[in-house]
Design a protein around this motif. Structure first.
Motif, PDB file in Angstrom:
ATOM      1  N   LYS A   1       9.159  37.373  48.608  1.00  0.00           N
ATOM      2  CA  LYS A   1       9.471  36.000  48.172  1.00  0.00           C
ATOM      3  C   LYS A   1      10.486  35.985  47.039  1.00  0.00           C
ATOM      4  O   LYS A   1      11.340  35.111  46.971  1.00  0.00           O
ATOM      5  CB  LYS A   1       8.206  35.242  47.749  1.00  0.00           C
ATOM      6  N   GLU A   2      10.395  36.956  46.128  1.00  0.00           N
ATOM      7  CA  GLU A   2      11.388  37.060  45.062  1.00  0.00           C
ATOM      8  C   GLU A   2      12.780  37.267  45.662  1.00  0.00           C
ATOM      9  O   GLU A   2      13.746  36.626  45.243  1.00  0.00           O
ATOM     10  CB  GLU A   2      11.074  38.243  44.148  1.00  0.00           C
ATOM     11  N   TYR A   3      12.847  38.159  46.637  1.00  0.00           N
ATOM     12  CA  TYR A   3      14.118  38.455  47.294  1.00  0.00           C
ATOM     13  C   TYR A   3      14.654  37.219  48.013  1.00  0.00           C
ATOM     14  O   TYR A   3      15.822  36.888  47.899  1.00  0.00           O
ATOM     15  CB  TYR A   3      13.938  39.614  48.278  1.00  0.00           C
ATOM     16  N   ALA A   4      13.787  36.528  48.741  1.00  0.00           N
ATOM     17  CA  ALA A   4      14.207  35.334  49.479  1.00  0.00           C
ATOM     18  C   ALA A   4      14.742  34.270  48.521  1.00  0.00           C
ATOM     19  O   ALA A   4      15.767  33.637  48.790  1.00  0.00           O
ATOM     20  CB  ALA A   4      13.043  34.785  50.296  1.00  0.00           C
ATOM     21  N   LEU A   5      14.065  34.078  47.399  1.00  0.00           N
ATOM     22  CA  LEU A   5      14.502  33.082  46.415  1.00  0.00           C
ATOM     23  C   LEU A   5      15.845  33.481  45.794  1.00  0.00           C
ATOM     24  O   LEU A   5      16.765  32.658  45.719  1.00  0.00           O
ATOM     25  CB  LEU A   5      13.441  32.904  45.337  1.00  0.00           C
ATOM     26  N   LEU A   6      15.969  34.727  45.371  1.00  0.00           N
ATOM     27  CA  LEU A   6      17.222  35.191  44.783  1.00  0.00           C
ATOM     28  C   LEU A   6      18.373  35.082  45.776  1.00  0.00           C
ATOM     29  O   LEU A   6      19.454  34.596  45.435  1.00  0.00           O
ATOM     30  CB  LEU A   6      17.081  36.637  44.310  1.00  0.00           C
TER      31      LEU A   6
ATOM     32  N   PHE B   1      18.637  33.113  48.421  1.00  0.00           N
ATOM     33  CA  PHE B   1      18.928  31.700  48.655  1.00  0.00           C
ATOM     34  C   PHE B   1      19.753  31.118  47.509  1.00  0.00           C
ATOM     35  O   PHE B   1      20.765  30.446  47.733  1.00  0.00           O
ATOM     36  CB  PHE B   1      17.625  30.919  48.821  1.00  0.00           C
ATOM     37  N   LEU B   2      19.324  31.372  46.269  1.00  0.00           N
ATOM     38  CA  LEU B   2      20.051  30.838  45.115  1.00  0.00           C
ATOM     39  C   LEU B   2      21.451  31.436  45.022  1.00  0.00           C
ATOM     40  O   LEU B   2      22.405  30.737  44.659  1.00  0.00           O
ATOM     41  CB  LEU B   2      19.265  31.095  43.824  1.00  0.00           C
ATOM     42  N   TYR B   3      21.605  32.700  45.364  1.00  0.00           N
ATOM     43  CA  TYR B   3      22.929  33.320  45.347  1.00  0.00           C
ATOM     44  C   TYR B   3      23.843  32.690  46.397  1.00  0.00           C
ATOM     45  O   TYR B   3      25.009  32.417  46.134  1.00  0.00           O
ATOM     46  CB  TYR B   3      22.805  34.824  45.574  1.00  0.00           C
ATOM     47  N   GLN B   4      23.297  32.449  47.582  1.00  0.00           N
ATOM     48  CA  GLN B   4      24.087  31.844  48.650  1.00  0.00           C
ATOM     49  C   GLN B   4      24.503  30.414  48.299  1.00  0.00           C
ATOM     50  O   GLN B   4      25.504  29.926  48.800  1.00  0.00           O
ATOM     51  CB  GLN B   4      23.302  31.831  49.963  1.00  0.00           C
ATOM     52  N   HIS B   5      23.732  29.747  47.470  1.00  0.00           N
ATOM     53  CA  HIS B   5      23.999  28.361  47.093  1.00  0.00           C
ATOM     54  C   HIS B   5      24.315  28.236  45.601  1.00  0.00           C
ATOM     55  O   HIS B   5      23.994  27.218  44.984  1.00  0.00           O
ATOM     56  CB  HIS B   5      22.790  27.479  47.461  1.00  0.00           C
ATOM     57  N   ARG B   6      24.932  29.272  45.049  1.00  0.00           N
ATOM     58  CA  ARG B   6      25.228  29.273  43.609  1.00  0.00           C
ATOM     59  C   ARG B   6      26.077  28.048  43.252  1.00  0.00           C
ATOM     60  O   ARG B   6      26.891  27.588  44.032  1.00  0.00           O
ATOM     61  CB  ARG B   6      25.885  30.571  43.181  1.00  0.00           C
ATOM     62  N   GLY B   7      25.798  27.547  42.064  1.00  0.00           N
ATOM     63  CA  GLY B   7      26.503  26.361  41.595  1.00  0.00           C
ATOM     64  C   GLY B   7      25.769  25.066  41.909  1.00  0.00           C
ATOM     65  O   GLY B   7      26.148  24.015  41.426  1.00  0.00           O
ATOM     66  N   ARG B   8      24.729  25.154  42.734  1.00  0.00           N
ATOM     67  CA  ARG B   8      23.943  23.955  43.071  1.00  0.00           C
ATOM     68  C   ARG B   8      22.621  23.982  42.333  1.00  0.00           C
ATOM     69  O   ARG B   8      22.090  25.037  42.023  1.00  0.00           O
ATOM     70  CB  ARG B   8      23.645  23.923  44.574  1.00  0.00           C
ATOM     71  N   CYS B   9      22.076  22.808  42.102  1.00  0.00           N
ATOM     72  CA  CYS B   9      20.749  22.667  41.511  1.00  0.00           C
ATOM     73  C   CYS B   9      19.785  22.218  42.594  1.00  0.00           C
ATOM     74  O   CYS B   9      20.145  21.453  43.484  1.00  0.00           O
ATOM     75  CB  CYS B   9      20.767  21.633  40.390  1.00  0.00           C
TER      76      CYS B   9
ATOM     77  N   ARG C   1      12.132  21.483  42.504  1.00  0.00           N
ATOM     78  CA  ARG C   1      11.009  22.348  42.881  1.00  0.00           C
ATOM     79  C   ARG C   1      10.643  22.124  44.343  1.00  0.00           C
ATOM     80  O   ARG C   1      10.407  23.065  45.094  1.00  0.00           O
ATOM     81  CB  ARG C   1       9.812  22.046  41.969  1.00  0.00           C
ATOM     82  N   GLU C   2      10.600  20.874  44.763  1.00  0.00           N
ATOM     83  CA  GLU C   2      10.237  20.538  46.130  1.00  0.00           C
ATOM     84  C   GLU C   2      11.231  21.106  47.134  1.00  0.00           C
ATOM     85  O   GLU C   2      10.849  21.586  48.199  1.00  0.00           O
ATOM     86  CB  GLU C   2      10.116  19.009  46.288  1.00  0.00           C
ATOM     87  N   GLU C   3      12.520  21.041  46.806  1.00  0.00           N
ATOM     88  CA  GLU C   3      13.533  21.591  47.707  1.00  0.00           C
ATOM     89  C   GLU C   3      13.372  23.102  47.863  1.00  0.00           C
ATOM     90  O   GLU C   3      13.451  23.628  48.978  1.00  0.00           O
ATOM     91  CB  GLU C   3      14.941  21.276  47.194  1.00  0.00           C
ATOM     92  N   LEU C   4      13.115  23.786  46.760  1.00  0.00           N
ATOM     93  CA  LEU C   4      12.902  25.232  46.844  1.00  0.00           C
ATOM     94  C   LEU C   4      11.648  25.562  47.639  1.00  0.00           C
ATOM     95  O   LEU C   4      11.639  26.489  48.452  1.00  0.00           O
ATOM     96  CB  LEU C   4      12.829  25.847  45.448  1.00  0.00           C
ATOM     97  N   LEU C   5      10.597  24.798  47.401  1.00  0.00           N
ATOM     98  CA  LEU C   5       9.369  25.027  48.165  1.00  0.00           C
ATOM     99  C   LEU C   5       9.608  24.808  49.654  1.00  0.00           C
ATOM    100  O   LEU C   5       9.123  25.582  50.486  1.00  0.00           O
ATOM    101  CB  LEU C   5       8.247  24.114  47.663  1.00  0.00           C
ATOM    102  N   ASP C   6      10.368  23.788  50.003  1.00  0.00           N
ATOM    103  CA  ASP C   6      10.666  23.516  51.413  1.00  0.00           C
ATOM    104  C   ASP C   6      11.534  24.610  52.030  1.00  0.00           C
ATOM    105  O   ASP C   6      11.377  24.941  53.199  1.00  0.00           O
ATOM    106  CB  ASP C   6      11.378  22.171  51.570  1.00  0.00           C
ATOM    107  N   ARG C   7      12.452  25.171  51.269  1.00  0.00           N
ATOM    108  CA  ARG C   7      13.381  26.177  51.799  1.00  0.00           C
ATOM    109  C   ARG C   7      12.786  27.575  51.829  1.00  0.00           C
ATOM    110  O   ARG C   7      12.988  28.314  52.777  1.00  0.00           O
ATOM    111  CB  ARG C   7      14.659  26.219  50.964  1.00  0.00           C
TER     112      ARG C   7
END
Length: 56
Positions: free
Chosen positions: A22-27, A29-37, A40-46
Motif C-alpha cells: 500500500k505504501e508503494y501504491a500510494l507513492l 500514484f502520487l508520483y504519477q500525479h505530482r503537482g496535484r492535490c 483523503r476520500e479521493e486517495l481512499l477511492d484510488r
C-alpha cells in the motif's frame, strides 16, 4: 528513479528502497500525479478502492 512494481521497490541513485504494497501504491500514484492535490476520500477511492471502509 525507477519503480519496480513486482518488488514494491523504488530504485534510486543512492540505493533501493522497498515498501509495503500500500505504501508503494500510494507513492507511485502520487508520483504519477505530482503537482496535484487530493482529498483523503479521493486517495481512499484510488488506492484502497477494493477494501471495506473503516471509521473516521
Amino acid at each position: 528513479m525507477l519503480f519496480l512494481d513486482d518488488e514494491y521497490t523504488l530504485e534510486l541513485p543512492v540505493g533501493n528502497v522497498q515498501f509495503l504494497p500500500k505504501e508503494y501504491a500510494l507513492l507511485h500514484f502520487l508520483y504519477q500525479h505530482r503537482g496535484r492535490c487530493f482529498t483523503r476520500e479521493e486517495l481512499l477511492d484510488r488506492i484502497w478502492q477494493m477494501e471495506e471502509p473503516v471509521g473516521s
